[in-house]
Design an enzyme around this catalytic site. Structure first.
Site, mmCIF file in Angstrom:
data_model
loop_
_atom_site.group_PDB
_atom_site.id
_atom_site.type_symbol
_atom_site.label_atom_id
_atom_site.label_comp_id
_atom_site.label_asym_id
_atom_site.label_seq_id
_atom_site.Cartn_x
_atom_site.Cartn_y
_atom_site.Cartn_z
ATOM 1 N N TYR A 1 0.817 -1.210 0.000
ATOM 2 C CA TYR A 1 0.000 0.000 0.000
ATOM 3 C C TYR A 1 0.851 1.261 0.000
ATOM 4 C CZ TYR A 1 -4.430 -2.408 0.571
ATOM 5 O OH TYR A 1 -5.547 -3.173 0.350
ATOM 6 N N ALA B 1 13.917 3.706 9.393
ATOM 7 C CA ALA B 1 13.007 4.769 9.824
ATOM 8 C C ALA B 1 12.755 4.740 11.323
ATOM 9 C CB ALA B 1 11.678 4.658 9.080
ATOM 10 N N TYR C 1 -5.652 -12.687 12.819
ATOM 11 C CA TYR C 1 -5.322 -11.302 12.477
ATOM 12 C C TYR C 1 -5.889 -10.338 13.519
ATOM 13 C CZ TYR C 1 -3.790 -7.395 9.722
ATOM 14 O OH TYR C 1 -3.125 -6.265 9.315
#
Length: 368
Positions: A25, A84, A209
């Site tokens: 994404y 990051a 999940y």
């Protein structure tokens, strides 16, 4: 040339910091933002370079291709290859933003990583994909051979320590640090918006999940969005955006998700929404081209197409007898396999794989 929305009243296009731009994404959000809105700014990823023994990571080459597309369209977007999560990585990116672009309009948080080092304590947290409370047993798609087949998967529940570690890697802790770092450097534009990408999914996959360690991390992410909005105190806003199912490097590693996605594709066919289409919808809502649609928890919802009741009922029928379901869903499984290959550059139309290819591609460096 790409068709883009006109620049803003002051003649500029939005400045975007996109954390995790090289796959899934994040990559779709980057390319759609470039194509539709002419975004400027910085993308951050952490990709392995070529060595004497192997080529660079797939995300390295995807970044090089994205930079080439941006350059050809005359767009100013820079790419930084760094951790990051680290303080040094944040400093490098913020210095570049300050020097080249100025205040940030949008921070898109789409990082996916197996581990994170806490910059304060130095503790290294490792994420796990496990259920919570009870073992998980379910069908899964085995695509290790030439023909996909159904296999069973069983996972023992995570410990509290594993749950906490997964929250520290995949939750909102680092997202918060980025917003704070931008704030401390006075790099937030008026009307600043930050979005972290998340997923809910079907009740069929919920035990591994949404009700598992990953779901605990996503809940932490959603709580962080509320806290960040309060922290911004009217100067900006923070959301999570709930995307629909997709074939990505991250999702393909989660047990049962592959089989569920193959069934979902079988039910929806070409109505299965690509990451690019969903990213386009997200940008339209963020920029005001389309109304902002949020649920009762303030989350932007892009997954209505997946969770439509009729769609889920039909997927549930296939799931009830997974081997028979896979026979019916063979095209969906083949599509899933093709999508996996494409993630790594295989099976693409128009590519002659017998021709020698250059693998020593440099990371695109800022031109100024």
């Amino acid at each position: 040339m790409w068709e883009r929305t006109p620049p803003r009243a002051d003649g500029t296009s939005p400045v975007v910091l996109l954390l995790g731009h090289s796959a899934g994404y994040g990559l779709a959000t980057l390319l759609t933002g470039l194509r539709q809105h002419g975004i400027r700014g910085v993308g951050v990823a952490y990709e392995g370079a070529e060595t004497e023994r192997r080529t660079a990571a797939a995300g390295w080459y995807r970044t090089a291709a994205a930079a080439r597309l941006a350059d050809e369209a005359g767009l100013d977007f820079a790419f930084v290859n760094t951790d990051a999560f680290s303080e040094s990585g944040k400093t490098e990116v913020l210095d570049l933003l300050e020097r080249r672009y100025g205040k940030v309009d949008y921070l898109i948080y789409s990082l996916a990583a197996p581990r994170r080092t806490d910059p304060v304590t130095g503790a290294v947290h490792h994420s796990v994909i496990k259920p919570l409370g009870r073992p998980y047993e379910a069908p899964a798609l085995d695509f290790s051979g030439d023909t996909p087949k159904v296999a069973g998967v069983r996972l023992e529940p995570a410990t509290e320590e594993e749950k906490h570690a997964t929250q520290q890697v995949m939750g909102g802790a680092d997202w918060r640090l980025w917003v704070k770092a931008l704030t401390d450097r006075s790099l937030l534009a008026d009307g600043f918006t930050t979005v972290a990408l998340t997923y809910i999914g079907s009740e069929l996959t919920a035990p591994i999940y949404r009700q598992g360690t990953i779901g605990a991390a996503k809940e932490h992410l959603e709580t962080t969005a509320v806290e960040l909005t309060a922290m911004l105190n009217g100067t900006g806003r923070a959301f999570t955006a709930v995307a629909g199912a997709a074939v990505t490097q991250a999702s393909s590693a989660i047990p049962s998700i592959a089989l569920y996605t193959a069934f979902l594709r079988t039910v929806l066919g070409d109505d299965f929404r690509t990451t690019a289409r969903q990213a386009g919808e997200l940008w339209d809502q963020l920029t005001g081209r389309a109304p902002l649609v949020v649920d009762d928890q303030g989350r932007i919802r892009l997954d209505g197409w997946e969770l439509d009741q009729q769609v889920q009922d039909r997927v549930r029928e296939l799931w009830a007898d997974p081997e028979a379901g896979l026979d019916h869903a063979s095209q969906g499984a083949d599509w899933f396999m093709a999508q996996i290959r494409e993630l790594y550059g295989w099976g693409l139309e128009g590519v002659d794989y017998d021709v020698e290819a250059e693998t020593s591609i440099p990371w695109p460096m800022p031109s100024r």
